[in-house]
Design an enzyme around this catalytic site. Sequence first.
Site, PDB file in Angstrom:
ATOM      1  N   SER A   1       0.846  -1.206   0.000  1.00  0.00           N
ATOM      2  CA  SER A   1       0.000   0.000   0.000  1.00  0.00           C
ATOM      3  C   SER A   1       0.876   1.250   0.000  1.00  0.00           C
ATOM      4  CB  SER A   1      -0.934   0.001   1.215  1.00  0.00           C
ATOM      5  OG  SER A   1      -0.210  -0.227   2.408  1.00  0.00           O
TER       6      SER A   1
ATOM      7  N   ASP B   1       5.630  -6.949   2.526  1.00  0.00           N
ATOM      8  CA  ASP B   1       4.828  -7.449   1.403  1.00  0.00           C
ATOM      9  C   ASP B   1       5.717  -7.806   0.215  1.00  0.00           C
ATOM     10  OD1 ASP B   1       2.084  -7.875   1.242  1.00  0.00           O
ATOM     11  OD2 ASP B   1       1.613  -5.726   1.208  1.00  0.00           O
TER      12      ASP B   1
ATOM     13  N   LYS C   1       4.891 -11.273   3.337  1.00  0.00           N
ATOM     14  CA  LYS C   1       3.457 -11.512   3.083  1.00  0.00           C
ATOM     15  C   LYS C   1       3.246 -11.572   1.588  1.00  0.00           C
ATOM     16  CE  LYS C   1       0.027  -8.221   3.598  1.00  0.00           C
ATOM     17  NZ  LYS C   1      -0.537  -8.147   2.230  1.00  0.00           N
TER      18      LYS C   1
ATOM     19  N   GLU D   1       0.023 -12.215  -1.553  1.00  0.00           N
ATOM     20  CA  GLU D   1      -1.394 -12.380  -1.866  1.00  0.00           C
ATOM     21  C   GLU D   1      -1.641 -13.668  -2.643  1.00  0.00           C
ATOM     22  OE1 GLU D   1      -2.991  -8.928  -3.896  1.00  0.00           O
ATOM     23  OE2 GLU D   1      -2.188  -7.557  -2.397  1.00  0.00           O
TER      24      GLU D   1
ATOM     25  N   GLU E   1      -9.032 -10.024   3.741  1.00  0.00           N
ATOM     26  CA  GLU E   1      -9.413  -8.653   3.386  1.00  0.00           C
ATOM     27  C   GLU E   1     -10.795  -8.583   2.752  1.00  0.00           C
ATOM     28  OE1 GLU E   1      -6.427  -6.278   1.451  1.00  0.00           O
ATOM     29  OE2 GLU E   1      -7.850  -4.640   1.087  1.00  0.00           O
TER      30      GLU E   1
HETATM   31  O1  KIV Z   1      -0.395  -3.402   1.606  1.00  0.00           O
HETATM   32  C1  KIV Z   1      -1.090  -3.374   2.615  1.00  0.00           C
HETATM   33  O2  KIV Z   1      -1.131  -2.381   3.358  1.00  0.00           O
HETATM   34  C2  KIV Z   1      -1.884  -4.557   2.921  1.00  0.00           C
HETATM   35  C3  KIV Z   1      -2.899  -4.421   4.000  1.00  0.00           C
HETATM   36  C4  KIV Z   1      -4.066  -3.678   3.502  1.00  0.00           C
HETATM   37  C5  KIV Z   1      -3.284  -5.744   4.554  1.00  0.00           C
HETATM   38  O3  KIV Z   1      -1.740  -5.554   2.312  1.00  0.00           O
END
Ligand code: KIV
Length: 254
Positions: free
Chosen positions: A44, A82, A110, A112, A179
């Site tokens: 994000s 991420d 993390k 997806e 989410e």
């Molecule tokens: O990138 C991010 O901030 C996220 C959250 C919304 C879980 O993946």
Amino acid sequence: MNAKVAAILAKKGKSPVSELTAYDYPTARLLDEAGIDMLLVGDSLGMTMLGYPDTTHVTMEHMLHHAEAVARGAKNALVICDMPIHSFDTPEQAVANAKRLMATGVDAVKLEGGVDKEDCIRAITEAGIPVQGHIGLLPQKVLEEGGYHMKGKTDEEAAAIMADMEAVVRAGAFSLVIECTKKSVAEAVTRACPVITIGIGAGHGTCDGEVLVFHDLMGLSPWFVPGFVTPKATLGADIMRAAREYAAELKLPE
Ligand code: KIV
């Protein structure tokens, strides 16, 4: 098992797990000192820090730059980074990029995806790297899905989300983000899930913990606040007030 991961897992069913995004050193240090359990260097940051319209513009180089700063600021919190779009298209690529992100000093990565990413998650966990999964609404799919749409509205979709959770858990993840699903779906997935579920936009009190984007919670991007967030601060307004005050107090030499 990594001690920070073990401490988070030990909270299951006992106390809620707090997670917030952080993208820089001062924010990471403040949130860490405030006792937030997990800090997410979320992709994000493409929107909050870099001004892109969505996360599909984010690269490994962006994530590496911000992850290093957050890792320097956090002592106690478990820091998760991420994996950006197209950094985990194959298991080999996923492991190589997860290793690059871990080299910044973060504790976990993390990514997806559910059933479709089981092999990538397994390859990363087998390399000894803790993984947080991410199921339900997947922001990296915003272009192919033509926007952000709540998930789990039909029985079929709810079953697919449950199957995604099972795949992520089978692959060895210690946690997963759920989410923007229907509340009942997040609750059912959490009941069935042996690891830590973290909700966002999936109802309050439906998961083992919750995550929010720092800017949304702190009122730092007042031009966009998701409907499910109640900001706890007004940092955007405070910055504008302070900047105006500073400028108004300037003086020319006499
Ligand atoms: O990138 C991010 O901030 C996220 C959250 C919304 C879980 O993946």
